[in-house]
Design an enzyme around this catalytic site. Structure first.
Site, PDB file in Angstrom:
ATOM      1  N   HIS A 444       0.831  -1.195   0.000  1.00  0.00           N
ATOM      2  CA  HIS A 444       0.000   0.000   0.000  1.00  0.00           C
ATOM      3  C   HIS A 444       0.870   1.251   0.000  1.00  0.00           C
ATOM      4  O   HIS A 444       1.533   1.563   0.985  1.00  0.00           O
ATOM      5  CB  HIS A 444      -0.899  -0.028   1.242  1.00  0.00           C
ATOM      6  CG  HIS A 444      -1.882   1.085   1.314  1.00  0.00           C
ATOM      7  ND1 HIS A 444      -1.859   2.015   2.325  1.00  0.00           N
ATOM      8  CD2 HIS A 444      -2.926   1.403   0.512  1.00  0.00           C
ATOM      9  CE1 HIS A 444      -2.863   2.869   2.152  1.00  0.00           C
ATOM     10  NE2 HIS A 444      -3.519   2.521   1.058  1.00  0.00           N
ATOM     11  N   HIS A 486      -0.578  10.372  -2.780  1.00  0.00           N
ATOM     12  CA  HIS A 486      -1.825   9.891  -2.201  1.00  0.00           C
ATOM     13  C   HIS A 486      -2.986  10.831  -2.503  1.00  0.00           C
ATOM     14  O   HIS A 486      -4.108  10.403  -2.768  1.00  0.00           O
ATOM     15  CB  HIS A 486      -1.674   9.732  -0.689  1.00  0.00           C
ATOM     16  CG  HIS A 486      -2.947   9.385   0.002  1.00  0.00           C
ATOM     17  ND1 HIS A 486      -3.757   8.349  -0.398  1.00  0.00           N
ATOM     18  CD2 HIS A 486      -3.569   9.950   1.074  1.00  0.00           C
ATOM     19  CE1 HIS A 486      -4.814   8.279   0.391  1.00  0.00           C
ATOM     20  NE2 HIS A 486      -4.725   9.240   1.279  1.00  0.00           N
TER      21      HIS A 486
END
Length: 765
Positions: A444, A486
């Protein structure tokens, strides 16, 4: 899962046969691959790669680079000769002048065929200005290898060849130009790479010109330095006043491979030409030693990132060579210290040489504990985390010798404050059979529990930790380049807030119905964004990751794709890429659609096909439907624990994420997507006290609809864990993440997203 990389069939054969053309007869002084303590026949193995990811769960053949021997030379060793380093920069407690000739590591080596090596230091201390007292030499060194059976591990220095020009082939001023021997120094040339011809003479690649130098078996210059037409560095002695150099300082012939047919040399520019619009391009040239002329043939090699350098080259067949690609970091900050294979007959869709990974020098198995205790990276796995990984030599039996230039006294990768020793290590490529795990691990944002998220450092570490996939979140720059962040707001993940030149870019925008204040990628060109450096988003929870703040650039999607497609998982498959399109409706509204450039990047990387190890994900539904018509790769619908897809909200559609995970909703998703990326609470909700509850039917229902289920996000810190799996009240302390992952595996998920891929891999097997 096992740490491993898999060389292609052609390379495995070349390594086994010792296809190099230098005289490299086997010697008892070098540990044999047939020695039981070292292992037999490992380098002869082949490997099978699956073009896709994750569904063939049979046993796979992988090759594990394994350390079998190592020898070191003390950084403080002084060879005979006059004092050196009077003007060298002081570092790590060392200050010149030194009482003899420093050996600042080796930038190239040649197997002498009798258990010894000819090894070439560079120009000494880094510049013309500080290296006039450093004599250019080729040293004969003899390793007393430390192996599984013992050995001192000493690298012994014997005779040396002094590079000199008594015949006055050099027509520009040199340091010792008025002496009979005209000994060459580091103020005259920056020698970096070396090849030995069949007649015993040496060809040397140099960077101040850049030039090729040809010296006889005693070190005597045989001809004038050979320049490369159109290539001049800032130190080039023929550079006219006002003339702009075309090659960066220290960007010349760091790498030199040959001799093909005993005739052709292949020098490789360490860096890009200064005016090249693609600063990842490194050009391979061809030189005919019989005609003493360039043939005009060139090939383009593309580094994984702009800052990577080509550190060495070694010819391994009629058309193939090994290339060292490295970054300029050292120690734990290192990202790329790799050996790739290229075949001059094979190019990718963009015209660059196809790269195939041979070994990652940051991840070498060390079952015998060779060198253990010598500082950072000397355990199991062993790594060569030095700044200047600049030597690769293939021995006759197929093993690889790797080594370093230690930039004495500046580098201290192993022990902070102590100059790095010169190292030589032998790596054997051993075949092993592994059975892939049943559940994939998706890193991730990379190994974001250990390095600032969405950096190549985080992705590369995740690959070394045996992740099956790396996950970049994708946003756009002002000039339409896709980068990994992100969020498009970058105040929390870069140092932009400390840059006064960008203070006026701070603004407030409405992103998916929320007012957000900060700095946004769409207000920066890629060139501007490249001046920023990444930082840890949650430093209070991850101070270890925050220690790497300020080091790494924001990577482009193209760089992430290239890193993945040039890497291999521990199961012997190509590393998968799992990009998420962030805020696609918002980016459409500002004229920076994400879908078209994303598909274009996949196609350019050769990854837009059904078996490509790629899954594109989104929290919105409309852009996935659009992508379903544009690309052949797999798609995944992300669902959050609450709320609704923004594109549905904006269109007045009342459906929520909860509606999407009903049986009817999942069947609808299956019309355009292949997987469900589910928030953990959708799969196993938490009880009122914060403990882990019982699984829902979502996994079963999704499987019945033909969808895989990938759950997110698994993190080791107590703050993110169920209450019953926390280790203490300290939110930053690590709790029982394996227990949480096992609960989800038992619930039937097909993959897990984790910030700590090493923990996830160890848990799922």
């Amino acid at each position: 899962m096992r740490r491993s990389v898999v060389p292609p069939l052609a390379l495995a054969a070349a390594l086994a046969l010792g296809a190099g053309l230098l005289p490299t007869a086997a010697s008892a002084a070098v540990p044999s691959a047939a020695d039981p303590a070292v292992g037999a026949g490992a380098s002869a193995g082949a490997a099978t790669l699956d073009g896709g990811r994750g569904h063939d769960r049979g046993r796979a053949t992988v090759t594990v680079p394994t350390l079998v021997a190592r020898a070191t030379l003390s950084a403080d060793f002084l060879a005979d000769g006059p004092p050196s380093g009077a003007l060298a920069s002081a570092a790590n407690g060392r200050q010149g002048p030194f009482a003899g000739q420093v050996i600042p590591g080796f930038s190239g080596a040649v197997d002498a065929g009798d258990g010894t090596f000819w090894a070439l230091p560079d120009n000494g201390f880094g510049t013309k200005a500080n290296s006039a007292d450093f004599l250019l030499r080729i040293y004969r060194v003899t390793p007393d290898w430390q192996t599984a059976d013992g050995g001192s591990g000493e690298l012994r220095v014997g005779e040396h060849l002094s590079l000199r020009d008594p015949d006055r082939h050099v027509d520009f001023p040199i340091t010792h130009g008025d002496t009979p021997d005209r000994l060459l120094t580091g103020a005259d040339f920056d020698v970096e790479s070396i090849v030995r011809a069949r007649d015993g003479s040496f060809w040397i690649g140099e960077e101040f010109g850049p030039f090729l130098l040809h010296v006889d078996a005693t070190g005597r210059l045989l001809a004038p330095p050979v320049p490369l037409p159109g290539a001049t560095s800032p130190q080039n002695p023929y550079l006219a006043p006002g003339e702009q150099p075309t090659v960066r300082a220290s960007g010349g012939f760091e790498a030199l491979a040959g001799l093909r047919d005993g005739r052709y040399l292949y020098p490789v520019l360490e860096n890009a030409y200064t005016a090249d619009p693609d600063q990842r391009r490194r050009v391979v040239h061809e030189f005919d030693t019989r005609r003493n002329a360039w043939t005009g043939r060139t090939w383009d090699y593309r580094a994984d990132r702009e800052g990577d350098l080509v550190g060495d080259a070694f010819w391994v067949g009629r058309h193939e060579m090994l290339l060292v690609e490295r970054d300029n970091f050292d120690g734990a900050a290192s990202v790329v210290k790799r050996v790739y294979r290229v075949d001059l007959r094979r190019e990718d869709r963009q015209g660059f040489l196809e790269k195939e990974l041979v070994l990652d020098a940051l991840d070498i198995a060390n079952p015998y504990g060779i060198g253990a205790g010598d500082g950072y990276g000397t355990g199991d796995p062993f790594s060569l985390p030095v700044q200047s990984f600049e030597t690769v030599v293939q021995l006759r039996d197929g093993r690889l010798l790797i080594g370093n230039d230690n930039n004495y006294p500046g580098n201290a990768a192993r022990v902070p404050g102590t100059p790095d020793d010169t190292e030589m290590a032998l790596v054997e490529l051993r075949r092993e059979r592994v059975r892939p795990g049943e559940v994939d691990v998706i890193a991730h944002r990379g190994a974001s529990g250990y390095r600032p998220e969405h950096t190549l450092a985080a992705y590369a570490l995740a690959i070394r930790q045996c992740a099956d996939w790396i996950e970049p979140d994708v946003v756009a720059t002002k000039d339409g380049v896709l980068v990994a962040r992100h969020e498009n707001e970058i105040g929390g993940t870069t140092d932009v807030a400390t840059r006064p030149e960008f203070a006026d870019r701070r603004t407030t925008k409405s992103i998916d119905g929320q007012q957000v204040t900060g700095w946004f990628t769409e207000d920066f060109t890629l060139a501007e964004l490249r001046t920023l450096r990444a930082k840890e988003r949650i430093p209070a929870l991850r101070p270890g990751s925050a220690a790497f703040d300020g080091l790494y650039e924001v990577p482009t999607l193209a760089e992430v794709l290239d890193l993945a497609r040039h890497s291999v998982t521990c199961d012997g498959e190509q590393v998968g890429v799992y990009p998420e399109t962030k805020h696609p409706s918002y980016f459409d509204s500002v004229g920076l659609s994400l879908e078209e450039p994303l598909v274009a990047e996949l196609r350019a990387a050769g990854l837009d096909h059904k078996k490509a190890p790629v899954i594109v994900q989104s929290f919105e539904t409309g852009n996935l439907r659009e992508l379903d018509r544009m690309t052949k790769v797999r798609l995944a619908q992300l669902v959050s624990c609450s709320g609704a897809p923004w594109d549905l909200v904006a269109a007045g559609d009342p459906r929520t994420y909860a509606d999407l995970v009903t049986r009817q909703g999942l069947r609808e998703i299956a019309r355009y997507a292949d997987g469900l990326g589910a928030c953990k609470d959708v799969v196993i909700p938490r009880e009122a006290d914060g403990s882990l509850g019982a699984p829902t039917t979502v996994v079963r229902d999704a499987h019945r609809a033909g969808l895989e289920v990938h759950a997110w996000t698994f993190r080791a810190e107590n703050q993110f864990l169920p209450a019953d799996l926390r280790s203490s009240a300290d939110p930053a302390a690590h709790g029982d993440l394996p227990a949480e992952i096992r609960a989800f595996v038992d619930a039937g998920v097909d993959a897990v997203f984790s910030d700590h891929p090493d923990v996830a891999v160890a848990t799922v097997g």
